[in-house]
Design a protein around this motif. Structure first.
Motif, short mmCIF file in Angstrom:
data_model
loop_
_atom_site.label_atom_id
_atom_site.label_comp_id
_atom_site.label_asym_id
_atom_site.label_seq_id
_atom_site.Cartn_x
_atom_site.Cartn_y
_atom_site.Cartn_z
N GLY A 34 0.85 -1.19 0.00
CA GLY A 34 0.00 0.00 0.00
C GLY A 34 0.88 1.23 0.00
N PHE A 35 0.35 2.33 0.49
CA PHE A 35 1.14 3.55 0.66
C PHE A 35 1.46 3.70 2.14
CE2 PHE A 35 -1.02 4.96 -3.30
CZ PHE A 35 0.07 5.47 -3.99
N TYR A 36 2.75 3.77 2.49
CA TYR A 36 3.15 3.96 3.89
C TYR A 36 4.11 5.14 3.97
CZ TYR A 36 1.50 -0.86 3.79
OH TYR A 36 0.76 -1.99 3.57
N PHE A 37 3.82 6.08 4.86
CA PHE A 37 4.59 7.33 4.91
C PHE A 37 5.17 7.58 6.30
CE2 PHE A 37 1.35 7.73 1.64
CZ PHE A 37 2.07 8.20 0.56
N ASN A 38 6.24 8.36 6.31
CA ASN A 38 6.89 8.71 7.58
C ASN A 38 7.60 10.05 7.43
OD1 ASN A 38 8.07 8.65 10.11
ND2 ASN A 38 9.78 7.35 9.45
N GLY A 39 7.30 11.00 8.30
CA GLY A 39 7.97 12.30 8.24
C GLY A 39 7.07 13.40 8.76
N GLY A 40 7.07 14.54 8.03
CA GLY A 40 6.31 15.67 8.51
C GLY A 40 5.46 16.31 7.43
N GLY A 74 -2.32 19.91 -3.29
CA GLY A 74 -3.63 20.55 -3.22
C GLY A 74 -4.62 19.66 -2.48
N PRO A 75 -5.87 20.06 -2.49
CA PRO A 75 -6.86 19.34 -1.70
C PRO A 75 -7.26 17.98 -2.26
CG PRO A 75 -7.87 21.18 -2.88
CD PRO A 75 -6.40 21.29 -3.09
N GLY A 76 -7.16 17.79 -3.55
CA GLY A 76 -7.56 16.51 -4.15
C GLY A 76 -6.58 15.40 -3.83
N SER A 77 -7.04 14.15 -3.90
CA SER A 77 -6.21 13.02 -3.48
C SER A 77 -4.96 12.86 -4.33
CB SER A 77 -7.03 11.74 -3.52
OG SER A 77 -7.43 11.46 -4.85
N ALA A 78 -4.97 13.33 -5.56
CA ALA A 78 -3.79 13.21 -6.42
C ALA A 78 -3.28 14.56 -6.90
CB ALA A 78 -4.08 12.29 -7.60
N ASP A 79 -3.62 15.62 -6.17
CA ASP A 79 -3.09 16.95 -6.49
C ASP A 79 -1.73 17.08 -5.81
OD1 ASP A 79 -5.47 17.58 -7.74
OD2 ASP A 79 -6.27 18.72 -6.04
N TYR A 80 -0.65 16.85 -6.54
CA TYR A 80 0.66 16.96 -5.91
C TYR A 80 1.75 17.21 -6.93
CZ TYR A 80 1.55 12.06 -7.25
OH TYR A 80 1.73 10.89 -7.94
N ALA A 81 2.84 17.79 -6.42
CA ALA A 81 4.08 17.95 -7.20
C ALA A 81 5.22 17.70 -6.21
CB ALA A 81 4.16 19.36 -7.78
N GLN A 82 6.15 16.83 -6.58
CA GLN A 82 7.18 16.42 -5.63
C GLN A 82 8.53 16.25 -6.32
OE1 GLN A 82 5.66 11.78 -6.08
NE2 GLN A 82 6.03 12.55 -4.05
N VAL A 83 9.58 16.34 -5.52
CA VAL A 83 10.94 16.10 -6.03
C VAL A 83 11.75 15.46 -4.91
CG1 VAL A 83 11.69 18.47 -5.44
CG2 VAL A 83 12.97 17.15 -7.13
N GLY A 84 12.59 14.50 -5.27
CA GLY A 84 13.38 13.81 -4.26
C GLY A 84 14.18 12.69 -4.90
N TYR A 85 14.37 11.61 -4.16
CA TYR A 85 15.01 10.43 -4.76
C TYR A 85 14.18 9.19 -4.48
CZ TYR A 85 17.27 9.37 -0.16
OH TYR A 85 17.54 9.09 1.15
N TRP A 86 14.32 8.21 -5.38
CA TRP A 86 13.58 6.96 -5.19
C TRP A 86 14.42 5.79 -5.66
CZ3 TRP A 86 9.24 4.79 -8.69
CH2 TRP A 86 9.52 4.99 -10.04
N MET B 134 3.01 1.67 -14.16
CA MET B 134 4.18 2.24 -13.48
C MET B 134 3.83 2.60 -12.04
SD MET B 134 7.09 2.40 -14.87
CE MET B 134 8.06 3.75 -14.18
N PRO B 135 4.77 2.35 -11.14
CA PRO B 135 4.53 2.75 -9.74
C PRO B 135 4.53 4.27 -9.62
CG PRO B 135 6.77 1.90 -10.01
CD PRO B 135 6.05 1.68 -11.32
N ARG B 136 3.65 4.79 -8.81
CA ARG B 136 3.65 6.23 -8.59
C ARG B 136 4.09 6.49 -7.15
NH1 ARG B 136 -2.32 8.31 -9.35
NH2 ARG B 136 -1.32 10.34 -9.23
N ASN B 137 4.75 7.62 -6.98
CA ASN B 137 5.08 8.07 -5.63
C ASN B 137 3.95 9.00 -5.25
OD1 ASN B 137 7.93 7.03 -5.15
ND2 ASN B 137 8.07 7.94 -7.18
N GLY B 138 3.23 8.63 -4.28
CA GLY B 138 1.98 9.35 -4.06
C GLY B 138 2.09 10.48 -3.08
N LYS B 139 0.97 10.78 -2.59
CA LYS B 139 0.77 11.80 -1.58
C LYS B 139 0.06 11.05 -0.46
CE LYS B 139 -2.59 15.48 -0.97
NZ LYS B 139 -3.81 16.05 -1.54
N ALA B 140 0.40 11.38 0.79
CA ALA B 140 -0.30 10.74 1.89
C ALA B 140 -1.79 10.98 1.71
CB ALA B 140 0.19 11.29 3.21
N GLY B 141 -2.56 9.93 1.70
CA GLY B 141 -3.99 10.06 1.51
C GLY B 141 -4.44 9.80 0.09
N SER B 142 -3.46 9.52 -0.81
CA SER B 142 -3.87 9.27 -2.21
C SER B 142 -4.23 7.81 -2.41
CB SER B 142 -2.76 9.69 -3.17
OG SER B 142 -1.59 8.97 -2.91
#
Lengths: 226, 172
Positions: A34-40, A74-86, B134-142
């Protein structure tokens, strides 16, 4: 008699061994995904988010992926823009990336760039001027998208590590956590300001040291790794 | 019996770019002149990519490449399969490849951080895996963990290094 006992013992040992292996395999196979997150994170109107993140090389379970990033959303479940490493299963180490999306399900792009060196500390920022959103690593832009294409207005920032299989390693270990610092967001009047984010984590082994009062620098780690 | 990926990939590539089986046998070599038929196929693929929404949206420019390269098609395909990760390449509905001259105009200094790989005027193989989850890097709650999209893997045509990977969709 001795031979019989020996055979019986050997058979029992084999059975126990088989059960142990089978349980272990079954545990691996049954690991939840699933989606598992950790941080702030912080709910705040903004025009961008930035943070410095140490690069580490986490363990990734079969067919899974692990990332750590700065995000404005943003407020929607897939409203996002991100940068980092994976890091994707099969890679020897992590790579830089940026990704953006909207909830209308008609926009999703993900660009993976070159290798990210373990041990380096890099500032990741995703922020906008009045026309475009920019994805930067150490103040160098690697991509941009028109705000009109994104189609959402940021109301939160997220600065998180992310895993997708319970067997994935949240980046960092007890003795060598991933250090994260200089958390900032860009105000709607175009000023970058320090921010104390609120703690968030999904799984018991995902650890961080963000106090209940919030913090602009912290560490994350996986308590299963010494 | 499951056929090995190499066979399937070759078959798909052949089907995708319309080459004969004789031409497919020549995939292991890369000559300065890939042959008139093959050049035309590459040119058509370069044009398709240049006009694609993904390349336009993300500032990726491609031109026909008319010079010799050191990395052959099969080697580039293997590198691309490694870059896309797991066994995801096996699940593509179709795989297409072309040689091209590649520039990522959105990379401010023209060089990727850490790896120091140039993304300006580079001879590359572009391997496209069509219709991959493709795997997506999501947003918490997505919600969705995967997005079905075309994935373009950019491989340096002289060193075999993995330069970039762009996956995405724009429009329903």
């Amino acid at each position: 008699m001795k031979i019989t006992r020996c055979k019986w013992f050997s058979g029992l040992a084999t059975l126990i061994c088989s059960l142990a292996i089978s349980t272990s395999i079954s545990h691996q196979a049954d690991a939840a995904t699933g989606f598992y997150f950790n941080g702030g994170m912080k709910f705040v109107s903004n025009k961008g988010a930035a943070v410095t993140i140490e690069t580490q090389n986490p363990y990734v379970a079969k067919d899974s992926w692990v990332s750590i990033w700065a995000m404005t959303a943003g407020p929607g479940s897939a409203d996002y823009a991100q940068v980092g490493y994976w890091k994707v299963y099969g890679w020897s180490g992590p790579k830089y990336f940026y990704e953006y999306s909207n909830t209308d399900d008609d926009l999703w792009y993900q660009k993976t760039l070159g290798n990210a060196s373990s041990g380096s500390h890099n500032n990741f920022s995703v922020g906008s001027d009045n026309s475009n959103m920019y994805f930067k690593i150490n103040d160098i832009s690697y991509g941009d998208v028109p705000l009109s294409t994104l189609g959402w207005t940021p109301d939160q920032i997220q600065l998180l590590a992310e895993t997708h299989d319970e067997n994935d390693q949240n980046p960092g270990s007890i003795s060598n956590p991933v250090s994260i610092g200089s958390a900032q967001y860009k105000t709607t009047s175009d000023r970058w300001v320090s921010v104390k984010v609120d703690e968030f984590h999904d799984l018991p082994h995902m650890k961080n040291n963000i106090p209940s009062t919030g913090s602009s620098s912290w560490e994350v780690w996986d308590s299963r790794y010494k | 019996m499951k056929k090995p990926f190499g066979f399937l990939a070759s078959a798909v590539i052949v089907a995708a770019i319309g080459m004969t089986s004789v031409a497919a046998a020549q995939l292991n070599t890369s000559s300065p002149d890939p042959g008139q038929g093959k050049s035309a196929v590459y040119a058509a693929e370069v044009q398709r990519l240049a006009e694609s929404r993904t390349f336009v949206d993300n500032g990726l420019e491609v031109q026909v490449l008319d010079e010799a390269v050191k990395v052959d098609e099969n080697t580039a395909l293997e590198a691309a399969k490694h870059f896309i990760g797991s066994s995801r390449g096996d699940t593509a509905k179709k795989v297409t490849m072309t040689l091209a001259r590649f520039t990522d105009t959105q990379v401010e200094q023209g060089i990727l951080s850490d790896s120091n790989l140039s993304v300006q005027d580079v001879p590359v193989w572009i391997v496209t895996f069509h219709g991959v989850d493709m795997p997506r890097n999501g947003k918490a709650g997505s919600g969705k963990q995967y997005v079905n999209a075309d994935v373009h893997v950019i491989i340096d045509a002289n060193t075999g290094e993995e330069i970039e990977m762009i996956a995405g969709k724009h429009g329903k």
